[in-house]
Design a protein around this motif. Structure first.
Motif, PDB file in Angstrom:
ATOM      1  N   TYR A 136      -3.709  -0.294 -11.781  1.00 33.86           N
ATOM      2  CA  TYR A 136      -4.381   0.804 -11.092  1.00 33.86           C
ATOM      3  C   TYR A 136      -4.802   0.385  -9.691  1.00 33.86           C
ATOM      4  O   TYR A 136      -6.005   0.339  -9.395  1.00 33.86           O
ATOM      5  N   LYS A 138      -5.543   0.516  -5.639  1.00 35.90           N
ATOM      6  CA  LYS A 138      -5.926   1.579  -4.718  1.00 35.90           C
ATOM      7  C   LYS A 138      -5.008   1.568  -3.502  1.00 35.90           C
ATOM      8  O   LYS A 138      -4.734   2.587  -2.906  1.00 35.90           O
ATOM      9  N   ARG A 139      -4.548   0.365  -3.144  1.00 37.89           N
ATOM     10  CA  ARG A 139      -3.756   0.235  -1.928  1.00 37.89           C
ATOM     11  C   ARG A 139      -2.688  -0.833  -2.099  1.00 37.89           C
ATOM     12  O   ARG A 139      -2.995  -1.947  -2.522  1.00 37.89           O
ATOM     13  N   VAL A 165      -2.554   6.651  -4.683  1.00 37.13           N
ATOM     14  CA  VAL A 165      -2.454   5.297  -4.140  1.00 37.13           C
ATOM     15  C   VAL A 165      -2.077   5.311  -2.663  1.00 37.13           C
ATOM     16  O   VAL A 165      -1.195   6.067  -2.261  1.00 37.13           O
ATOM     17  N   ASP A 166      -2.750   4.480  -1.850  1.00 37.54           N
ATOM     18  CA  ASP A 166      -2.362   4.304  -0.446  1.00 37.54           C
ATOM     19  C   ASP A 166      -1.220   3.300  -0.358  1.00 37.54           C
ATOM     20  O   ASP A 166      -1.221   2.305  -1.078  1.00 37.54           O
TER      21      ASP A 166
END
Lengths: 407, 78
Positions: A136, A138-139, A165-166
């Motif tokens: 999981y 984020k980036r 997501v980034d």
């Protein structure tokens, strides 16, 4: 004024001079495929080197070709070193080969195996050093070419699986002389930031030369030293580069890298929904349990028929009271009996009752009761008591009873 | 580059699963059970928001020879 025409030999000689004065043509390396190979009885080798579009005639003289340690044949890919010049007699230019090596690609495979072995021995490929991939993130940082199918595939798969997501793309050359350094800089850049969870490095398919930047030692070490986990996605399923071994996870293709890097959001939603359901269920159950405990108290006799408990005590009290009375009576009777017994005994012992039966008792002068004839003498005064009076008597004679000898 | 997202999804959902465990073992008093339940619902809402509302950004990074980094929106339509 007209120039005098040259003769053919003069022309060919001139061409030879021109070619001979060119520094590049004087020392050149050519790669190509051998065809029409002939090993002359003179020892000289004659062949053609060709690529997809073109060909050139080659000759390798006896003196130079003796040192070749493999046999040459048609179809073989080689790298030939030598110079280009003119065979004047025939008016054709050819490559005069001084030195032959098997195709540079063969060299690359050797280099690859060597480096792979060395780095493996150093421990760069050890499973124990590989970091696990956060499902999981984020980036995500991607080191790849900003054009081409690879970056597009990675982006598509990631955004499809998890649109939250980034994705940061650090654009690099993925082949050529700049590639190696740029790839290292990309990994370095992401490591110096605080916000990147995972790095993907990769490119599309290609030949071993085209993929070579991903076999470079500097890139391998940069990957090994990365604090951020790295997924490698180089080439096709069957392509293996050094980077694939040293990375924390290998993806067979760029698309697969996208799948390995993020969890499918549908699965996340399902997990979330499930756990939320459990949360509510378990809370309901807990409340239900407490309710039931409460209700069971309400149903208990203490609430519905408290008089029962009072009656219980009443009954006990009555019983105890009865017991008390009984005990008292028993005690009293016992005392009575005892008393009667004593009284009977006493009555029995009353000396005066003996008198009723006709017995007497005798006292002497000192009012002492005489029990034996030995305590009196003839002539003593005795007082004999009868039930209805006394008699004074004087002892006239004493008769002692015979003793019996029974021990 | 986007706001800093404080609690990671994985952390949040793990905490949520822990709360469910505690509620299921049933050793809590009613008061603490209600507290845990409240926390659980909050975590659920946070997680749900993260996956429903957040939109990931795609950016291109170019670094020049002197280490100057430029970030821009990525528009590869390949």
């Amino acid at each position: 004024m007209e120039l005098k025409p040259l003769r053919v030999s003069e022309l060919n000689s001139y061409i030879k001079k021109v070619l001979g004065s060119d520094p590049i043509l004087n020392s050149i390396k050519i790669e190509g495929e051998i065809s029409n190979f002939k090993h002359h009885y003179s020892g000289h080798m004659y062949f053609t080197l060709k690529d997809e579009k073109s060909r050139i005639k080659c000759v390798m003289f006896n003196g130079d070709n003796r040192s070749i340690d493999f046999s040459l044949e048609d179809g073989m890919k080689i790298v030939a070193e030598g110079y280009v010049s003119v065979y004047e007699r025939d008016g054709c230019y050819q490559l005069y080969v001084k030195n032959i090596k098997k195709d540079g690609v063969g060299d690359l495979y050797i280099k690859y195996e060597k480096l792979k072995k060395q780095l493996e021995q150093e421990g760069l490929f050890n499973e124990i050093n590989k970091k696990s991939i956060n499902k999981y993130p984020k980036r995500i940082g991607v080191v790849t070419s900003s054009t081409g199918a690879a970056v597009r595939d990675i982006i598509n798969v990631i955004t499809r699986r998890n649109p939250t997501v980034d994705i940061l793309i650090y654009s690099v050359h993925v082949q050529g002389i700049y590639a190696k350094n740029e790839i290292c800089k990309g990994i370095n850049h992401f490591n110096n930031r605080e916000d990147i969870d995972t790095i993907i490095i990769g490119r599309g398919g290609g030949s071993i030369e085209e993929l070579w930047s991903f076999n470079e030692e500097e890139v391998a070490r940069e990957i090994y030293n990365s604090k951020i986990p790295i997924i490698s996605a180089v080439g096709h399923e069957t392509d293996f580069t050094i980077v694939d071994f040293v990375s924390d996870l290998r993806a067979p293709t760029p698309s697969a890298a996208g799948e390995l890097a993020v969890e499918d959001i549908e699965f996340m939603k399902e997990r979330l929904t499930n756990v939320n359901g459990l949360l509510i269920d378990s809370m309901n159950r807990l409340i239900q349990n407490q309710k039931e405990i409460l209700y069971s108290y309400r149903r208990s006799r203490l609430f519905t028929e408290p008089i029962y408990y009072i009656n219980q005590y009443k009954q006990r009290l009555d019983f105890q009271f009865k017991e008390l009375i009984t005990a008292k009576n028993t005690l009293l009777n016992n005392k009575k009996n005892k008393l009667e017994n004593v009284r009977d005994k006493l009555t029995g012992l009353n000396p005066l009752s003996i008198l009723e039966r006709g017995f007497t008792y005798v006292e002497d002068n000192s009012k002492t009761i005489v029990k034996s004839v030995l305590n009196i003498n003839e002539g003593n005064e005795l007082l004999i008591h009868f039930k209805d009076g006394n008699v004074k008597a004087i002892v006239s004679e004493i008769q002692k009873k015979e003793e019996d000898y029974n021990g | 580059m986007g706001k800093e997202k404080e609690v990671k999804f994985e952390e949040a959902i793990s905490q949520l699963e822990d709360i469910v465990d505690r509620l299921e073992t049933g050793d809590l008093t009613i008061d603490s059970a209600i507290d845990e339940f409240k926390k659980g619902i909050q975590l659920y809402n946070k997680c749900y928001k993260k996956i429903e509302e957040t939109e990931g950004k795609i950016k291109l990074i170019l670094e020049d020879g002197e280490g100057i980094v430029k970030e821009s929106d990525f528009t590869n339509i390949d």
